[in-house]
Design an enzyme around this catalytic site. Sequence first.
Site, mmCIF file in Angstrom:
data_model
loop_
_atom_site.group_PDB
_atom_site.id
_atom_site.type_symbol
_atom_site.label_atom_id
_atom_site.label_comp_id
_atom_site.label_asym_id
_atom_site.label_seq_id
_atom_site.Cartn_x
_atom_site.Cartn_y
_atom_site.Cartn_z
ATOM 1 C CG ASN A 185 38.233 31.702 31.721
ATOM 2 O OD1 ASN A 185 39.016 30.854 31.302
ATOM 3 N ND2 ASN A 185 37.085 31.382 32.316
ATOM 4 C CG HIS A 240 37.380 29.523 37.057
ATOM 5 N ND1 HIS A 240 36.005 29.443 37.087
ATOM 6 C CD2 HIS A 240 37.662 30.610 36.298
ATOM 7 C CE1 HIS A 240 35.482 30.440 36.376
ATOM 8 N NE2 HIS A 240 36.476 31.159 35.889
ATOM 9 C CB VAL A 298 32.724 37.997 36.552
ATOM 10 C CG1 VAL A 298 32.793 39.000 37.697
ATOM 11 C CG2 VAL A 298 31.377 37.285 36.545
ATOM 12 C CB ILE A 316 26.409 30.986 41.344
ATOM 13 C CG1 ILE A 316 25.003 30.995 41.914
ATOM 14 C CG2 ILE A 316 26.422 31.410 39.883
ATOM 15 C CD1 ILE A 316 24.393 32.384 42.031
ATOM 16 C CG HIS A 329 37.278 35.087 38.382
ATOM 17 N ND1 HIS A 329 36.931 36.234 37.702
ATOM 18 C CD2 HIS A 329 36.835 34.064 37.623
ATOM 19 C CE1 HIS A 329 36.291 35.919 36.593
ATOM 20 N NE2 HIS A 329 36.227 34.607 36.520
HETATM 21 P P1 5GP Z 1 34.543 33.754 34.052
HETATM 22 O O1 5GP Z 1 33.727 33.237 32.892
HETATM 23 O O2 5GP Z 1 34.488 35.269 34.143
HETATM 24 O O3 5GP Z 1 35.955 33.215 34.073
HETATM 25 O O4 5GP Z 1 33.885 33.151 35.342
HETATM 26 C C1 5GP Z 1 32.871 33.795 36.043
HETATM 27 C C2 5GP Z 1 32.287 32.774 36.982
HETATM 28 O O5 5GP Z 1 31.512 33.459 37.949
HETATM 29 C C3 5GP Z 1 31.377 31.771 36.299
HETATM 30 O O6 5GP Z 1 31.870 30.453 36.509
HETATM 31 C C4 5GP Z 1 30.020 32.004 36.960
HETATM 32 O O7 5GP Z 1 29.281 30.816 37.169
HETATM 33 C C5 5GP Z 1 30.405 32.669 38.265
HETATM 34 N N1 5GP Z 1 29.388 33.562 38.798
HETATM 35 C C6 5GP Z 1 28.689 34.492 38.114
HETATM 36 N N2 5GP Z 1 27.857 35.155 38.931
HETATM 37 C C7 5GP Z 1 28.048 34.629 40.169
HETATM 38 C C8 5GP Z 1 27.448 34.914 41.448
HETATM 39 O O8 5GP Z 1 26.596 35.783 41.619
HETATM 40 N N3 5GP Z 1 27.883 34.155 42.501
HETATM 41 C C9 5GP Z 1 28.838 33.183 42.362
HETATM 42 N N4 5GP Z 1 29.187 32.509 43.457
HETATM 43 N N5 5GP Z 1 29.406 32.907 41.164
HETATM 44 C C10 5GP Z 1 29.021 33.621 40.092
#
Ligand code: 5GP
Length: 114
Positions: free
Chosen positions: A87, A102, A96, A31, A100
């Site tokens: 991460n 990236h 989150v 997003i 996942h």
């Molecule tokens: P992290 O920091 O946990 O590795 O990455 C989490 C990712 O989830 C971030 O890049 C953030 O932009 C993405 N993200 C958070 N909320 C949402 C959402 O509601 N929808 C989508 N598509 N991505 C999200």
Amino acid sequence: MPDDLFLKIINREIPADIVYETDEILAFRDINPQAPTHILIIPKEHIRTMNEMGPGHTEMAGKLFLVAAELAESEGIAQEGYRVVMNCNRAGGQAVYHIHLHLLGGRQMGWPPG
Ligand code: 5GP
């Protein structure tokens, strides 16, 4: 059920731009993209962090990478190059808590990461 944003995407409770789906794996556009291509590739199984992965997850973990390579090809970034990253926890920048991968590409990546 744990309070997990990505489970809500899997269950279509919140919308996402889904680009790939199997029984086991979902991929959708981030997003808040950090590159022209920024796709998140997740298992449908709820796993909080990489620390909770075990021997039973090896096949799924391999598939996450194969999906990343497949999507890099279909996004047209495979030959130029791209980055995949997972991460883990606070110092790793995880926001989150559902694992996942990236997939980032379409621009030059810096190293070391910030
Ligand atoms: P992290 O920091 O946990 O590795 O990455 C989490 C990712 O989830 C971030 O890049 C953030 O932009 C993405 N993200 C958070 N909320 C949402 C959402 O509601 N929808 C989508 N598509 N991505 C999200």
